[in-house]
Design a protein around this motif. Structure first.
Motif, mmCIF file in Angstrom:
data_model
loop_
_atom_site.group_PDB
_atom_site.id
_atom_site.type_symbol
_atom_site.label_atom_id
_atom_site.label_comp_id
_atom_site.label_asym_id
_atom_site.label_seq_id
_atom_site.Cartn_x
_atom_site.Cartn_y
_atom_site.Cartn_z
ATOM 1 N N UNK A 36 -7.355 14.366 20.810
ATOM 2 C CA UNK A 36 -7.928 13.198 21.658
ATOM 3 C C UNK A 36 -8.370 12.257 20.962
ATOM 4 N N UNK A 37 -8.836 11.047 21.685
ATOM 5 C CA UNK A 37 -9.551 10.076 21.222
ATOM 6 C C UNK A 37 -10.077 9.295 21.940
ATOM 7 N N UNK A 244 -10.634 13.459 30.892
ATOM 8 C CA UNK A 244 -11.252 12.394 30.891
ATOM 9 C C UNK A 244 -12.575 12.149 31.195
ATOM 10 N N UNK A 245 -12.930 11.182 30.570
ATOM 11 C CA UNK A 245 -14.853 11.197 30.328
ATOM 12 C C UNK A 245 -14.505 9.655 30.262
ATOM 13 N N UNK A 246 -16.374 9.725 30.917
ATOM 14 C CA UNK A 246 -16.762 7.785 30.875
ATOM 15 C C UNK A 246 -18.017 7.811 30.762
ATOM 16 N N UNK A 247 -18.387 6.796 29.639
ATOM 17 C CA UNK A 247 -19.740 6.616 29.798
ATOM 18 C C UNK A 247 -19.803 5.635 28.814
ATOM 19 N N UNK A 248 -22.239 5.849 29.340
ATOM 20 C CA UNK A 248 -22.671 4.041 28.484
ATOM 21 C C UNK A 248 -23.771 5.198 28.096
ATOM 22 N N UNK A 249 -23.633 4.507 27.172
ATOM 23 C CA UNK A 249 -25.231 5.035 26.336
ATOM 24 C C UNK A 249 -26.238 4.157 25.579
ATOM 25 N N UNK A 281 -12.847 8.479 26.242
ATOM 26 C CA UNK A 281 -12.139 9.124 25.784
ATOM 27 C C UNK A 281 -11.435 10.389 26.961
ATOM 28 N N UNK A 282 -10.396 10.723 26.066
ATOM 29 C CA UNK A 282 -8.837 11.263 26.603
ATOM 30 C C UNK A 282 -8.808 11.999 25.210
ATOM 31 N N UNK A 283 -8.215 13.273 26.145
ATOM 32 C CA UNK A 283 -8.585 14.946 24.786
ATOM 33 C C UNK A 283 -7.323 16.153 26.367
#
Length: 286
Positions: A36-37, A244-249, A281-283
């Motif tokens: 993934x990336x 599929x993940x989305x985030x903020x940090x 991210x997509x894995x």
């Protein structure tokens, strides 16, 4: 009697077939993979801002707890896009029963060639570093305690001990002493509504090294440098083998902080102490 023998035979055949199928499934599950990336607005790492907009592909292959992985960063050095900031990390290790042991070779694509200069702690032109890591995931033993503890130490590459005046300390043979720069991180996950997970991390270094600029702030008698207070909110969506993940940090580096370096001017984020980014991210894998 004859019917009983037939039923017994069919039962044994059925059990044998089920056993063989379970065994085959178990063998198949021994091999794991993930490809993934990530795409991030800033490359943040251990309290440091190492770059701007970046693509970070990775691949991991595993077998019975043993694994090898490759991770790369392809992106700008900052938001001014002065130049690219490529990196390649290769890791080999073992991960099972909540315990992870591995070794990573980090390489930056400028300066010396791959592996060159690893043995010289004072070769600032060496772009290779080797780091060892030990980690524990407590949730593998007690699911109600989602705590992780990780210890990373640099064992090869540029990593000298400096004295109070910033000079390289050398041993009796004239070689630079190695600092064995170390970063320790505690992580804790909190489940929030809507499937959001809030990750809280605290990272620190127990002695002077690369994560505290090799000792400037240690002159005042500090013994521990806290260089990463991090919050990360993430939402993951799973569709069969695709994730599929989305985030903020947000990340705050307490080491050497002052009013001038909390937030620097645009494009000069490398030395600022408060940083933030969003990512996706997509894995896929098994």
């Amino acid at each position: 009697m004859k019917r009983s023998i037939i039923i017994l035979a069919l039962t044994l055949i059925g059990v044998s077939a089920f056993s063989n199928r379970a065994s085959a499934t178990e063998k198949e599950s021994n091999f794991t993979y993930e490809v993934g990336t990530d795409v991030v607005t800033s490359y943040l790492w251990r309290g440091q801002n190492l770059g701007g907009l970046s693509i970070q592909p990775s691949v991991t292959l595993g077998w019975r707890g043993l694994y090898v992985s490759g991770w790369a960063n392809i992106g700008a050095d900052n938001w001014k896009f002065n130049y690219l900031n490529p990196e390649l990390d290769i890791t080999v290790g073992y991960d099972n029963y909540g315990v992870k042991l591995d070794m990573t070779h980090l390489y930056y694509f400028y300066g010396d060639k791959y592996f060159k200069g690893l043995g010289d702690a004072n070769n600032e032109y060496s772009q290779s570093t080797i780091e060892v890591h030990a980690g524990i995931d407590v949730s593998e033993w007690a699911s109600i305690v989602p705590l992780t503890v990780d210890w990373y130490t640099t064992v090869l590459g540029y990593d000298p001990v400096l004295d109070e005046d910033g000079n390289v300390v050398r041993n009796e043979n004239g070689n630079a002493k190695r600092a064995y720069s170390t970063y320790i991180e505690l992580g804790y996950d909190i489940d929030l509504p809507l499937g959001i997970v809030l990750g809280v991390k605290v990272g620190f270094t127990p002695w002077k090294g690369m994560f505290t600029d090799y000792g400037e702030v240690w002159k005042n008698g500090q013994t521990i440098g806290i260089n990463n207070l991090q919050l990360r909110a993430e939402r993951e969506f799973q569709v069969k083998s695709l994730s599929l993940s989305v985030w903020g940090e947000a990340m705050f580096n307490c080491y050497g902080v002052n009013k001038d370096n909390i937030i620097n001017t645009f494009g000069e984020a490398a030395s600022q102490k408060l940083n933030a980014c969003i990512g996706m991210g997509v894995y896929f894998g098994n």
